[in-house]
Design an enzyme around this catalytic site. Structure first.
Site, short mmCIF file in Angstrom:
data_model
loop_
_atom_site.label_atom_id
_atom_site.label_comp_id
_atom_site.label_asym_id
_atom_site.label_seq_id
_atom_site.Cartn_x
_atom_site.Cartn_y
_atom_site.Cartn_z
N ILE A 1 0.83 -1.20 0.00
CA ILE A 1 0.00 0.00 0.00
C ILE A 1 0.87 1.25 0.00
O ILE A 1 1.94 1.27 0.63
CB ILE A 1 -0.92 -0.02 1.24
CG1 ILE A 1 -1.90 -1.20 1.15
CG2 ILE A 1 -1.66 1.29 1.43
CD1 ILE A 1 -2.65 -1.48 2.44
N CYS A 2 0.41 2.30 -0.71
CA CYS A 2 1.05 3.61 -0.66
C CYS A 2 2.47 3.55 -1.24
O CYS A 2 2.65 3.23 -2.41
CB CYS A 2 1.03 4.12 0.78
SG CYS A 2 1.54 5.83 1.00
N ILE A 3 3.51 3.79 -0.44
CA ILE A 3 4.89 3.78 -0.91
C ILE A 3 5.51 2.38 -0.84
O ILE A 3 6.58 2.14 -1.41
CB ILE A 3 5.75 4.79 -0.09
CG1 ILE A 3 7.12 5.05 -0.74
CG2 ILE A 3 5.91 4.31 1.35
CD1 ILE A 3 7.06 5.71 -2.10
#
Length: 220
Positions: A136-138
Site C-alpha cells: 500500500i502507498c509507498i
C-alpha cells in the site's frame, strides 16, 4: 471455510517516520470485516529518524521501530524475525515514510536504495511459499527493489514512478481505490495516501486490496 490469516508489517507509528496510521488501522479493519485474522510484525531496530508530527521537524532522539509500531497494534505485535510464511495465507505492507526510511533507504537513496535484510528475506520467503502479498502507498518500492520486473502502482507521482522503472519494475497509473495485480508474484498494490486522499478513500483502497488478496488465496 477456513479463516484467512494475514501478517501485517508495520514500519513504526506515524506518517512522517513510521507506518501510516490510517492505512495500517484500516488494513486491519478490512481484514476483520472480510472474516480474516491478522498478526502485526515490525523490525526490532532503531528508526532512521524521529519526526515531530506537529511541526514536521526532525527531533534529536532515538526510537525503536517495533516499540513504536506496538502503539498501533495495541501491544499485540511480534519482531519481524519471528515471521514464518507457513503460518499465514497473506502478508500486507501498509505505507508511511517509515517504509522508505526504516524498511528500506528509498527516502534517502531513491532507486539506489537498499532494503533491510530481514524485510527482503520476508518478501522473498512469502513469494517462495506462494503467499498473497499486498503493498500500500509507498510500499510498492520495496517490491520493485526486491522482485525483478514486478508490476505495481503508487498512484501517479512521476518521480516515484520513474524510480520504480529504474529499479526494474513496471509502474501503472491509478486513481483512488484502484488496484494493480501482478499474477506471477501474487502481488496487489494500491496508492492510498500517495494520492491526495480522504480517509474514506483510504478505506476503499484497503477494502479492495484485502478482497483481491482473499480471492487469490481461495483460487490459488
Amino acid at each position: 471455510m477456513k479463516t484467512k490469516k494475514f501478517a501485517v508489517v508495520l514500519a513504526g507509528s506515524g506518517v512522517f517516520d513510521g507506518a501510516e496510521i490510517h492505512e495500517s488501522t484500516l488494513t486491519m479493519l478490512s481484514i476483520a470485516k472480510a472474516g480474516g485474522t491478522y498478526q502485526c510484525f515490525a523490525p526490532d531496530k532503531e528508526q532512521a529518524q524521529v519526526v515531530n508530527h506537529l511541526t514536521g521537524e526532525e527531533m534529536p532522539e532515538k526510537r525503536n521501530v517495533l516499540v513504536e509500531a506496538a502503539r498501533i497494534a495495541r501491544g499485540d505485535i511480534k519482531p519481524l524475525t519471528e515471521f514464518s510464511p507457513d503460518d499465514f495465507d497473506a502478508i500486507v505492507f501498509p505505507g508511511g515514510f517509515g517504509v522508505a526510511k526504516n524498511l528500506c533507504t528509498f527516502a534517502f537513496d531513491g532507486p539506489e536504495c537498499s532494503v533491510d535484510p530481514e524485510v527482503e528475506k520476508v518478501i522473498k520467503a512469502s513469494v517462495d511459499e506462494g503467499l498473497a502479498i499486498g503493498a500500500i502507498c509507498i510500499s510498492p518500492v520495496l517490491m520493485a527493489r526486491v522482485l525483478p520486473e514486478v508490476d505495481v502502482t503508487i498512484g501517479e507521482d512521476q518521480e516515484t514512478a520513474e524510480a520504480i522503472s529504474k529499479m526494474g519494475g513496471a509502474h501503472h497509473i491509478t486513481d483512488h481505490g484502484e488496484i494493480i495485480i501482478d499474477e506471477k508474484y501474487k502481488l496487489v498494490t494500491t496508492p492510498c495516501y500517495m494520492l491526495d486522499a480522504t480517509i474514506t478513500q483510504i478505506a476503499e483502497g484497503t477494502d479492495n486490496i484485502v478482497k483481491e488478496l482473499i480471492y487469490m488465496i481461495e483460487n490459488s
